[in-house]
Design a protein around this motif. Structure first.
Motif, mmCIF file in Angstrom:
data_model
loop_
_atom_site.group_PDB
_atom_site.id
_atom_site.type_symbol
_atom_site.label_atom_id
_atom_site.label_comp_id
_atom_site.label_asym_id
_atom_site.label_seq_id
_atom_site.Cartn_x
_atom_site.Cartn_y
_atom_site.Cartn_z
ATOM 1 N N VAL A 1 0.850 -1.182 0.000
ATOM 2 C CA VAL A 1 0.000 0.000 0.000
ATOM 3 C C VAL A 1 0.892 1.240 0.000
ATOM 4 C CG1 VAL A 1 -1.888 -1.134 1.236
ATOM 5 C CG2 VAL A 1 -0.205 0.152 2.521
ATOM 6 N N VAL A 2 0.347 2.295 -0.545
ATOM 7 C CA VAL A 2 0.999 3.600 -0.452
ATOM 8 C C VAL A 2 0.186 4.417 0.538
ATOM 9 C CG1 VAL A 2 1.548 5.740 -1.666
ATOM 10 C CG2 VAL A 2 2.020 3.540 -2.754
ATOM 11 N N LEU A 3 0.860 4.861 1.580
ATOM 12 C CA LEU A 3 0.216 5.718 2.572
ATOM 13 C C LEU A 3 0.273 7.150 2.061
ATOM 14 C CD1 LEU A 3 1.769 4.198 5.821
ATOM 15 C CD2 LEU A 3 -0.391 3.601 4.699
ATOM 16 N N ASP A 4 -0.811 7.869 2.249
ATOM 17 C CA ASP A 4 -0.881 9.227 1.728
ATOM 18 C C ASP A 4 -1.617 10.122 2.708
ATOM 19 O OD1 ASP A 4 -0.441 11.241 -0.221
ATOM 20 O OD2 ASP A 4 -2.461 10.957 -1.023
ATOM 21 N N VAL A 5 -1.366 11.401 2.549
ATOM 22 C CA VAL A 5 -2.045 12.447 3.305
ATOM 23 C C VAL A 5 -1.922 13.711 2.456
ATOM 24 C CG1 VAL A 5 -0.039 13.181 4.662
ATOM 25 C CG2 VAL A 5 -2.310 13.349 5.655
ATOM 26 N N ALA A 6 -2.774 14.687 2.680
ATOM 27 C CA ALA A 6 -2.731 15.936 1.909
ATOM 28 C C ALA A 6 -1.336 16.567 2.010
ATOM 29 C CB ALA A 6 -3.783 16.910 2.431
ATOM 30 N N PRO A 7 -0.876 17.208 0.935
ATOM 31 C CA PRO A 7 0.483 17.773 0.917
ATOM 32 C C PRO A 7 0.820 18.669 2.102
ATOM 33 C CG PRO A 7 -0.438 17.836 -1.278
ATOM 34 C CD PRO A 7 -1.546 17.396 -0.353
ATOM 35 N N ASP A 8 -0.093 19.558 2.492
ATOM 36 C CA ASP A 8 0.225 20.453 3.609
ATOM 37 C C ASP A 8 0.372 19.679 4.913
ATOM 38 O OD1 ASP A 8 -2.552 19.948 3.496
ATOM 39 O OD2 ASP A 8 -3.046 21.827 4.495
ATOM 40 N N GLU A 9 -0.447 18.657 5.108
ATOM 41 C CA GLU A 9 -0.344 17.820 6.306
ATOM 42 C C GLU A 9 0.943 16.995 6.272
ATOM 43 O OE1 GLU A 9 -1.200 15.905 9.943
ATOM 44 O OE2 GLU A 9 -1.905 17.788 9.087
ATOM 45 N N LEU A 10 1.302 16.488 5.098
ATOM 46 C CA LEU A 10 2.537 15.717 4.960
ATOM 47 C C LEU A 10 3.743 16.548 5.391
ATOM 48 C CD1 LEU A 10 4.178 13.266 4.017
ATOM 49 C CD2 LEU A 10 4.116 14.247 1.700
ATOM 50 N N LEU A 11 3.827 17.771 4.882
ATOM 51 C CA LEU A 11 4.966 18.624 5.222
ATOM 52 C C LEU A 11 4.955 19.002 6.701
ATOM 53 C CD1 LEU A 11 5.141 20.867 2.038
ATOM 54 C CD2 LEU A 11 6.544 18.858 2.609
ATOM 55 N N GLN B 1 5.159 10.631 -7.325
ATOM 56 C CA GLN B 1 5.743 9.424 -7.922
ATOM 57 C C GLN B 1 5.140 8.171 -7.294
ATOM 58 O OE1 GLN B 1 10.016 10.257 -7.246
ATOM 59 N NE2 GLN B 1 10.294 9.514 -9.330
ATOM 60 N N LEU B 2 4.985 8.188 -5.989
ATOM 61 C CA LEU B 2 4.424 7.040 -5.288
ATOM 62 C C LEU B 2 2.961 6.818 -5.654
ATOM 63 C CD1 LEU B 2 6.113 7.556 -1.847
ATOM 64 C CD2 LEU B 2 6.447 5.608 -3.374
ATOM 65 N N LEU B 3 2.205 7.892 -5.779
ATOM 66 C CA LEU B 3 0.801 7.747 -6.184
ATOM 67 C C LEU B 3 0.710 7.182 -7.592
ATOM 68 C CD1 LEU B 3 -0.667 11.015 -4.643
ATOM 69 C CD2 LEU B 3 -0.958 8.663 -3.808
ATOM 70 N N ASP B 4 1.613 7.632 -8.473
ATOM 71 C CA ASP B 4 1.660 7.090 -9.830
ATOM 72 C C ASP B 4 2.053 5.618 -9.812
ATOM 73 O OD1 ASP B 4 0.992 9.624 -10.750
ATOM 74 O OD2 ASP B 4 3.049 10.131 -11.364
ATOM 75 N N LEU B 5 3.029 5.266 -8.972
ATOM 76 C CA LEU B 5 3.464 3.878 -8.856
ATOM 77 C C LEU B 5 2.327 2.996 -8.337
ATOM 78 C CD1 LEU B 5 5.860 1.876 -9.083
ATOM 79 C CD2 LEU B 5 6.436 2.482 -6.719
ATOM 80 N N ALA B 6 1.566 3.514 -7.395
ATOM 81 C CA ALA B 6 0.430 2.755 -6.864
ATOM 82 C C ALA B 6 -0.569 2.448 -7.975
ATOM 83 C CB ALA B 6 -0.247 3.526 -5.728
ATOM 84 N N THR B 7 -0.845 3.428 -8.810
ATOM 85 C CA THR B 7 -1.767 3.220 -9.925
ATOM 86 C C THR B 7 -1.198 2.184 -10.890
ATOM 87 O OG1 THR B 7 -2.598 5.474 -9.727
ATOM 88 C CG2 THR B 7 -2.937 4.371 -11.844
ATOM 89 N N GLU B 8 0.064 2.340 -11.210
ATOM 90 C CA GLU B 8 0.756 1.439 -12.135
ATOM 91 C C GLU B 8 0.758 -0.006 -11.629
ATOM 92 O OE1 GLU B 8 5.359 1.496 -13.063
ATOM 93 O OE2 GLU B 8 4.441 3.447 -13.497
ATOM 94 N N ARG B 9 0.994 -0.197 -10.343
ATOM 95 C CA ARG B 9 1.143 -1.534 -9.761
ATOM 96 C C ARG B 9 -0.174 -2.102 -9.212
ATOM 97 N NH1 ARG B 9 6.111 -3.850 -10.582
ATOM 98 N NH2 ARG B 9 5.688 -5.103 -8.764
ATOM 99 N N GLY B 10 -1.228 -1.287 -9.189
ATOM 100 C CA GLY B 10 -2.499 -1.756 -8.648
ATOM 101 C C GLY B 10 -2.528 -1.820 -7.126
ATOM 102 N N TRP B 11 -1.681 -0.997 -6.490
ATOM 103 C CA TRP B 11 -1.638 -0.958 -5.038
ATOM 104 C C TRP B 11 -2.725 -0.037 -4.504
ATOM 105 C CZ3 TRP B 11 4.256 0.369 -4.605
ATOM 106 C CH2 TRP B 11 5.008 -0.761 -4.943
ATOM 107 N N ASP B 12 -3.218 -0.366 -3.339
ATOM 108 C CA ASP B 12 -4.169 0.507 -2.676
ATOM 109 C C ASP B 12 -3.438 1.718 -2.103
ATOM 110 O OD1 ASP B 12 -6.936 -0.799 -2.582
ATOM 111 O OD2 ASP B 12 -5.617 -2.448 -1.967
#
Length: 179
Positions: A102-112, A146-157
């Motif tokens: 899985v790719v963990l994500d959060v909004a850009p401002d929260e990430l920073l 890049q990670l969000l793109d990779l998730a789409t490419e690999r079929g990861w949640d």
């Protein structure tokens, strides 16, 4: 069937925090934190990348052996290339385990905000220095995409980590579905 749960995501998103929380809810789960393992090697601060590659090979052996005992492993590790991800997927297969990435994500401002608010540890300090040397916040945000793109490419949640308890529940559900 044991599972290798690979928590991928940009620095600061909460990979290690969620890995520890997930393992706490699933007794017997090994947290294989490569950044922590890296810090066990003398001189790692001056050769973070090189040490990481050496330790990654050791971590693959460790997690393969542990999965072979029939127990789960959670791996909080930033991976941006398909070839690196395939190494972990192959390790899981070699142990007769499932691989849940899985790719963990959060909004850009929260990430920073999270990244800059992380507690000071030897590992976090070196990571912060490397990020600054290589482009700072822009690098982190580019890596996130890049990670969000990779998730789409690999079929990861993609799992939103804005709310930790919800993220943990989603991770548990993804592992359960895979069993």
């Amino acid at each position: 069937m044991p599972t290798l749960l690979h928590l991928n995501g940009p620095s600061g998103v909460g990979k290690s925090t969620l890995a520890r929380a997930y393992a706490a809810r699933h007794p017997g789960t090994l947290v294989c934190d490569i950044d922590e393992l890296r810090s066990w090697v003398s001189g790692w601060e001056d050769d973070f990348v090189g040490t990481g590659e050496a330790v990654r090979a050791s971590a693959l052996a460790l997690l393969t052996a542990y999965l072979g005992t029939g127990r789960d492993v959670v791996l909080p590790q930033l991976i941006v290339t398909p070839a690196q991800a395939e190494r972990f997927e192959a390790a899981a297969a070699a142990a007769g385990a499932s691989y849940v990435a899985v790719v963990l994500d959060v909004a850009p401002d929260e990430l920073l905000s999270r990244l800059h608010g992380r507690p000071r540890t030897a590992v976090n300090d070196v990571v912060a220095r490397i990020i600054e040397e290589r482009g700072g916040d822009d690098l982190v945000l580019e890596g996130r995409q890049q990670l969000l793109d990779l998730a789409t490419e690999r079929g990861w949640d993609v799992v939103d980590t804005t709310e930790r308890h919800g993220a943990l529940a989603t991770l548990s559900d993804l592992v359960t579905v895979c069993r």
